[in-house]
Design a protein around this motif. Structure first.
Motif, PDB file in Angstrom:
ATOM      1  N   PHE A   1      44.773  48.573  36.306  1.00 28.05           N
ATOM      2  CA  PHE A   1      44.153  47.859  37.416  1.00 28.05           C
ATOM      3  C   PHE A   1      42.638  47.710  37.257  1.00 28.05           C
TER       4      PHE A   1
ATOM      5  N   PHE B   1      50.796  47.451  38.367  1.00 27.04           N
ATOM      6  CA  PHE B   1      49.851  48.300  37.646  1.00 27.04           C
ATOM      7  C   PHE B   1      50.318  49.757  37.593  1.00 27.04           C
TER       8      PHE B   1
ATOM      9  N   LEU C   1      50.544  44.877  43.424  1.00 29.51           N
ATOM     10  CA  LEU C   1      49.843  46.102  43.015  1.00 29.51           C
ATOM     11  C   LEU C   1      50.770  47.065  42.292  1.00 29.51           C
TER      12      LEU C   1
ATOM     13  N   TYR D   1      41.537  45.052  34.874  1.00 25.69           N
ATOM     14  CA  TYR D   1      41.907  43.750  35.446  1.00 25.69           C
ATOM     15  C   TYR D   1      40.824  43.259  36.400  1.00 25.69           C
TER      16      TYR D   1
END
Length: 531
Positions: free
Chosen positions: A117, A214, A211, A120
């Motif tokens: 995450f 991740f 989410l 990213y």
């Protein structure tokens, strides 16, 4: 001696504690959970393989995934889903997908989504420095939507924060935070996998699962079919019975209670008919098929079928399966991901398509020196449309292959086998109404208490899968299976019937406006405490 039926040369007891109709992922998980809870379980599947959309097929030595291409969380043993597989002793090996995805947008380099995450977010801000503060603000809010969405949709816990989020679509929230159309397209780049446009898909539902990527996105070693087979093996190891090539013709009802099912064999020979008894039945079949055909009008399925037909179905998916030989693996890997012709969330059908190369994760599903390419795009036609399906299939295949040639101009020199699947293909092999890829559309007005409950008006008849709460996708379908198993094993039937009664009264067309308003309030409150 207990009575038995002989089907395809094997003997099966005629009575069970629970019968599960349909061996999609919802049915497979639910059957495993019931068996683990000590119940004598029969799982029935009309197709010759298990898995539904998570199945596979072979062509010239290539093992193709029928539809589903990635599985969030399941390979991570620290997640609830990963631990569930371990508890059920499902032996699938998982290969982590890194990068998570790629997006090809006009006028830009390919944007690669890292599996972590933090990198990213940094990449987003590096590519769009003028929107850096907006990126931080957007993901802070997305995390809140993720948390409150899990509480509301997965746990049934009402919370005030949901009122701020639940009416939004993916596109409307992106418009609130960002100006750059390219950034918005990256942030909704994979949204078509929900089977609807980003301007129709629930922001909260997308946030819950976005989410989770991740925490690990995985591909099953041996293909999706191996995962489905492993779930079937785990069920049989716990004493459950699995019969394939047997379709359920009727759910048997005694008064207002389930009594079992009537089945017919589905093979090249004339069908044979058998009755199996059970006080509990779980349907992982299509919802309209369950009410219209398996229950029938005589058991209250008539008006409910009309109501369900009024709901919006997710788009079918047009899939193209290509087996190739001797192509450059690096070029294939670079071409993976979603392609957007323009940064417009309103019409994804002509605008978006995806390339997936599963042999990048497991080379053994293709012959030596060969690779698999699977393309995916939303279909412009539902299975019930009155069109020339052969011409439609040929036209879409030609158009999709032309887009693949843009990335791989010499692909025709390498093709060993090619086939396509339309909405009609999906309906034929999975039974899904109109070929919809994820049940009802995941729009804000078709989620939560507005989506079918797992309960029905018939005592001990339950629904699992993407047509029921909480919604479509691998993780929500597993949650629906867990809810059904929990309801059956703990015996909370009074609350179950009360909740389903409110849903059906709320949607019955003969209801007065005052009764409708009262039912809507009660339904919302009941949904929030249903777990």
């Amino acid at each position: 001696m207990a009575a038995t039926h002989t089907i395809f040369g094997r003997q099966y007891p005629t009575s069970y504690d629970a019968i599960v109709v349909g061996a999609g992922i919802g049915g497979l998980f639910c059957a495993n959970l019931l068996a683990k809870g000590g119940m004598k379980v029969l799982l029935l599947e009309k197709h010759s393989v298990l898995g539904g959309f998570c199945s596979g097929f072979r062509r010239k030595g290539f093992l193709f995934d029928a539809a589903t291409h990635f599985y969030p969380l399941l390979g991570n043993p620290t997640t609830l889903s990963g631990r569930l597989l371990k508890d059920l002793q499902v032996e699938t090996e998982w290969i982590k997908m890194d990068p998570v995805d790629q997006f090809h947008i006009p006028g830009m380099k390919t944007f690669t989504v890292p599996a972590e995450f933090g990198p990213y977010i940094e990449r987003l801000k590096e590519w769009f420095p003028d929107e850096a503060a907006n990126v931080d603000a957007y993901f802070q809010e997305l995390k809140r939507a993720h948390m409150y969405g899990l509480l509301y949709y997965f746990r049934g816990v009402a919370n005030d924060q949901m009122e701020k989020f639940e009416k939004h679509t993916i596109a409307s929230k992106l418009d609130e935070h960002f100006k750059d159309a390219r950034l918005k397209t990256i942030l909704m780049g994979d949204a078509p996998h929900w089977g609807s446009s980003p301007n129709k898909t629930s922001y909260v539902f997308d946030a819950m699962l976005r989410l989770s990527y991740f925490l690990g996105n995985y591909y099953p070693k041996g293909s999706s079919q191996q995962f489905a087979n492993d779930l079937g093996t785990a069920l049989e190891r716990q004493g459950g019975k699995v019969i394939k090539c047997v379709g359920v013709e009727k759910i048997l009802v005694d008064g207002d209670k389930c009594a079992g099912v009537r089945v017919a064999t589905a093979s090249k020979r004339a069908p044979e008919y058998f009755d199996f008894k059970a006080p509990v039945v779980v349907s992982n079949a299509d919802a309209i098929h369950t009410y219209r055909d398996l229950l029938g009008e005589e058991n209250g399925g008539g008006w409910m079928t009309d109501h369900l037909k009024s709901l919006k179905t997710s788009y079918p998916c047009f899939l193209m399966h290509i087996g190739v030989q001797g192509m450059d693996p690096d070029k294939l890997a670079h071409s993976e991901g979603y392609y957007w012709k323009k940064c417009d969330p309103s019409d994804i059908i002509p605008n978006v398509f995806k390339i997936f190369v599963p042999t990048r994760f497991d080379p053994n599903i293709a012959p030596p020196g060969c690779q698999i390419i699977i393309t995916q795009r939303p279909s412009p036609h539902m299975a019930g449309d009155n069109i020339d399906w052969a011409a439609h299939k040929a036209d879409l295949q030609a158009k999709t292959l032309a887009r693949v040639r843009d990335e791989h101009p010499d692909i025709d020199d390498h093709i060993v086998t090619i086939s396509s699947a339309t909405a009609m293909t999906s309906q034929r092999f999975t039974g899904n109404w109109q070929g919809g890829m994820l049940g009802w559309e995941m729009s804000p007005d078709q989620l939560g208490p507005s989506r079918l409950p797992i309960y029905t008006p018939i005592d001990n008849l339950y629904l699992t899968g993407h047509w029921t709460q909480p919604g479509g996708g691998i993780t929500p379908v597993i949650v629906s299976a867990q809810r059904v198993a929990k309801a059956i094993l703990t015996g909370h039937e009074e609350d179950a019937r009360e909740l389903s009664g409110y849903y059906f009264r709320f949607n019955r067309p003969s209801q007065s406006p005052v009764e409708t308003a009262q039912s809507a309030d009660i339904l919302s409150n009941e949904f929030s405490r249903s777990n």
